[in-house]
Design an enzyme around this catalytic site. Sequence first.
Site, mmCIF file in Angstrom:
data_model
loop_
_atom_site.group_PDB
_atom_site.id
_atom_site.type_symbol
_atom_site.label_atom_id
_atom_site.label_comp_id
_atom_site.label_asym_id
_atom_site.label_seq_id
_atom_site.Cartn_x
_atom_site.Cartn_y
_atom_site.Cartn_z
ATOM 1 N N ASN A 94 35.134 44.066 35.521
ATOM 2 C CA ASN A 94 36.172 44.876 34.748
ATOM 3 C C ASN A 94 36.647 45.996 35.900
ATOM 4 O O ASN A 94 38.123 46.367 35.445
ATOM 5 C CB ASN A 94 35.812 45.391 33.506
ATOM 6 C CG ASN A 94 35.254 44.448 32.525
ATOM 7 O OD1 ASN A 94 36.029 43.422 32.150
ATOM 8 N ND2 ASN A 94 34.133 44.768 31.789
ATOM 9 N N TYR A 95 36.059 46.054 36.822
ATOM 10 C CA TYR A 95 36.615 47.439 37.469
ATOM 11 C C TYR A 95 36.633 47.337 38.990
ATOM 12 O O TYR A 95 37.272 47.839 39.526
ATOM 13 C CB TYR A 95 35.635 48.518 37.370
ATOM 14 C CG TYR A 95 35.699 49.001 35.689
ATOM 15 C CD1 TYR A 95 36.715 49.664 35.370
ATOM 16 C CD2 TYR A 95 34.533 48.817 34.876
ATOM 17 C CE1 TYR A 95 36.687 50.157 33.883
ATOM 18 C CE2 TYR A 95 34.432 49.151 33.625
ATOM 19 C CZ TYR A 95 35.833 49.696 33.061
ATOM 20 O OH TYR A 95 35.739 50.151 31.811
ATOM 21 N N ILE A 96 35.879 46.363 39.591
ATOM 22 C CA ILE A 96 36.024 46.166 41.034
ATOM 23 C C ILE A 96 36.998 44.955 41.177
ATOM 24 O O ILE A 96 36.859 43.786 40.771
ATOM 25 C CB ILE A 96 34.811 45.502 41.770
ATOM 26 C CG1 ILE A 96 33.758 46.800 41.726
ATOM 27 C CG2 ILE A 96 34.885 45.256 43.026
ATOM 28 C CD1 ILE A 96 32.363 46.295 42.045
#
Length: 929
Positions: free
Chosen positions: A884-886
């Site tokens: 979700n974030y990288i």
Amino acid sequence: MASDSSDDDVPLARTNGHASAPRISKAADRAMDKSISKSRPGPTGVSIRNGPVRNDDAMDIDTSANGAPKRKSRSSLGQSVNYKDNSDSDEGAPMAKRQKARHQKVVSDSDDEPIAKKKQNGKLPPSIKETDLGDLSDDDDEPLGTKLAQKKASIEKAAAKEARAARASDAKAKKAIPKKSIKEESDDEPLAKPKKRQSNGAATPAKKANGVKKVSTKKEPDSDSDAPIATKKRVMATTTKSAAKPAAKGKATAAKKSAKFEKEDSKEGGEGEEDEEEFRWWDAPKKEDDSIKWTTLEHNGVIFPPPYERLPKNVKLYYDGKSVDLAEEAEEVATFFGSMLHSTQNVENPVFQKNFLNDFKDVLKKTGGAKDSEGKKVDIKDFDKLDFTKIFEHHKALGDAKKARPAAEKKAEKAARDKIEAPYMFCKWDGRKEKIGNPRVEPPSLFRGRGEHPKTGTVKKRVMPEQVTINIGKDAPIPAPPKGHKWKAVQHDNKATWLAMWQENVNGNYKYIMLAANSAVKGQADFKKFEKARELKKHIDRIRADYTKELRSEVMADRQRATAMYLIDKFALRAGNEKDTDNEAETVGCCSLKFEHVTLEDPDKVIFDFLGKDSIRFYNEFKVDRQVFKNLKMFKKAPKEEGDDIFDRLTTTQLNKHLSSYMTGLTAKVFRTYNASWTMSSLLQELKIDKNISIAEKIKLYNDCNRKVAILCNHKRSVGAGHEALMGKLGDRIRGLRYQKWRTKMMILDVDSTQRKQRGKEYFQLDSELDEEWIKQHQEFLVEELKTKITKKFEKDNEKLEAEGEKPLPAKELTERLGAVNELRAKFKKENETKKVEAEGKGPSVEKLEAQVEKLDDRIRNLELQSADREGNKEVALGTSKINYIDPRLTVVFAAKAKVPIEKFFSKTLRDKFKWAIESVGDDESWEF
């Protein structure tokens, strides 16, 4: 950027009437300074604890997909050994499967410690410095928390330098472009047009009143949500989902208007797709109007759950010891409860029981009530007198019988089901075939919710076609509703990405049928999310400088906003939206933190304890900047008390409006993506990969970086109930391979006895971990494993013969095959007595056996790396960061540089989801976040 808001006519605070003063006098500032300890603060900017607090019982329970509780994991030592590693990591597990957690006591010497007043239910997790995550420095004893804080500080410093360089580069590029073409250039930017700047180069600030937060009973919509057409006006401005580009020439086959697609085109696995070329939206030209999601859209509607099948006449609900007869609708509701008696965490919950009984009584009232065997009415009003045992036993028997069916029967049933569902699994979107995520309407059941939801146990009613709105192209054939029914509405909204929508009865939430995660629309949304985070790196230094300055602002609203921005940026707190607490679990984020959620300990420790997203308990201790500590103490100053907002002059809407003055579309949640991606990028760039190391070692290097990102960005999880058992399995597999290596070495002696003298006794010694008792246990495991393997092969052969209409193999064939089991047992017995191992295989030689030993060494080394990796990940959610974030392009670039197959980092599902990243970057090792 101070607010020029007025101090007059300030409304009362939202809770208990205790509002912060609109302005902060210098005298109040000095008084707060004196109240804070003068001791030297430690490093700031990182969690000083690793892992959320969990009750012991919550950590012992895991929930399977069907809700059945699993037993607490136990060590494999002293038990039968199993080397099969079929337990996947639970990093990507859905939130619904995670367990709720209750508050626990925190021991503290602080004068301001609401958390310490709570009942103690368990122990705190280990300090971060007690958890080995791999050294950040080689030869010192500095605590890991300090190292990570220093690492984060250096990364932020580099980010500021990068931001200044990026802005200078942009300015230089714009000067070199003729004025007429500047607009064209800006159209190709991943974000919107540049904002007007002040003379000092800063973004024009958004003006805001210094008002106190007003009461709100509605949940603020997410900026990337698709609202129903009735509520579209109030959220249209914040919709950020990406548009799908119509297929370019040669990229997709034009669709013929048809109510149903060819069956061959709807098969799983991509059969029948050879005629359609892949739509590479990342290579296609950008749309001028980003709000238009599609031009043509065709689909076949939704799949409704099958109708309820009544219980056999001998299966009844009992009340006060007597069986009762129910109408079909009431019996279905009783079956909802009876079929889930195994889920004790739900059915033994008093709130669950109360809500169920209320709804059950309503259904009974509508359907004529319950009757006894003589037809007399039974007044059901006491839950404790209800007995669902017979219903549960009936459903369990059905489930067991279903599982016990032959594989061929299961396969045939699945094929028949797939054939029926095939037309609903794909749609035609701008002439392209796109996979639909889940075309099924939710079946009726009992609502469970997450955490301590006030509506748990409420009946989720069956969704009828009359409740479903269809979204489809104007010229496309409208899907036919089930016979005798009609759709609620049919609309042609090409600014929405959902295909069908309905409103569920429990919370009044809208449910949508959407495209699959690997669709062009979803891919473009992911792309825009990460591009927005990349754009933020050009502004991050100014944003941090501004909120650092405003931490000392005299205007309370500005100081609260700056403090919230600090917490969101440094510790990845979610912004938080106001909730209707009567209908929703009381989950909070940064802007909605209350007095009791924060405990302060001098000189700079802040303890957070609250229910976060999905009712997962957020417990953490942070070292913060001294000014931030002082501000939080001020925001909690009397007369504030439990129930009062800490940030009572700030809402998420106000915060995001302020952030958008720096960069179009910037919201608080972009910081989580930026911080994770920028940190991962920095850590990966620092890696020096030796070409001679194995793929497993390269994967571990990547995971080590991911782990640091997860800790720095506060992505944590509780230790899974199956972790201990999994680690035991890995340990046993490693020992098994060592035993196999020792046997292979002993075979070398059988081939050439002179090798003992040449190689020395040490080469042939048994590993110290392999004692005689363990060896016998392992040998028995190998014997049983062979027996199971032979039996399963025999059964599979017979199933194949039966499917082909041939006569099955006789039982004596199995007996003959099992002779190999007795031979293996006898072989082990002889080896234990003689301490010699006969060479196996065709033409065994010293060279061949040496090669086998080397292969076993490699397997042992890889498993040891895997074991260390899993142990390090037990309290860190790598999947949350990676998925979700990288930015996935960082992983693709690392895989290319390290010469590691991308399959080692992304599963098949993730490779489909991030296909745009894999193919747009390819082997380009120069791409940077």
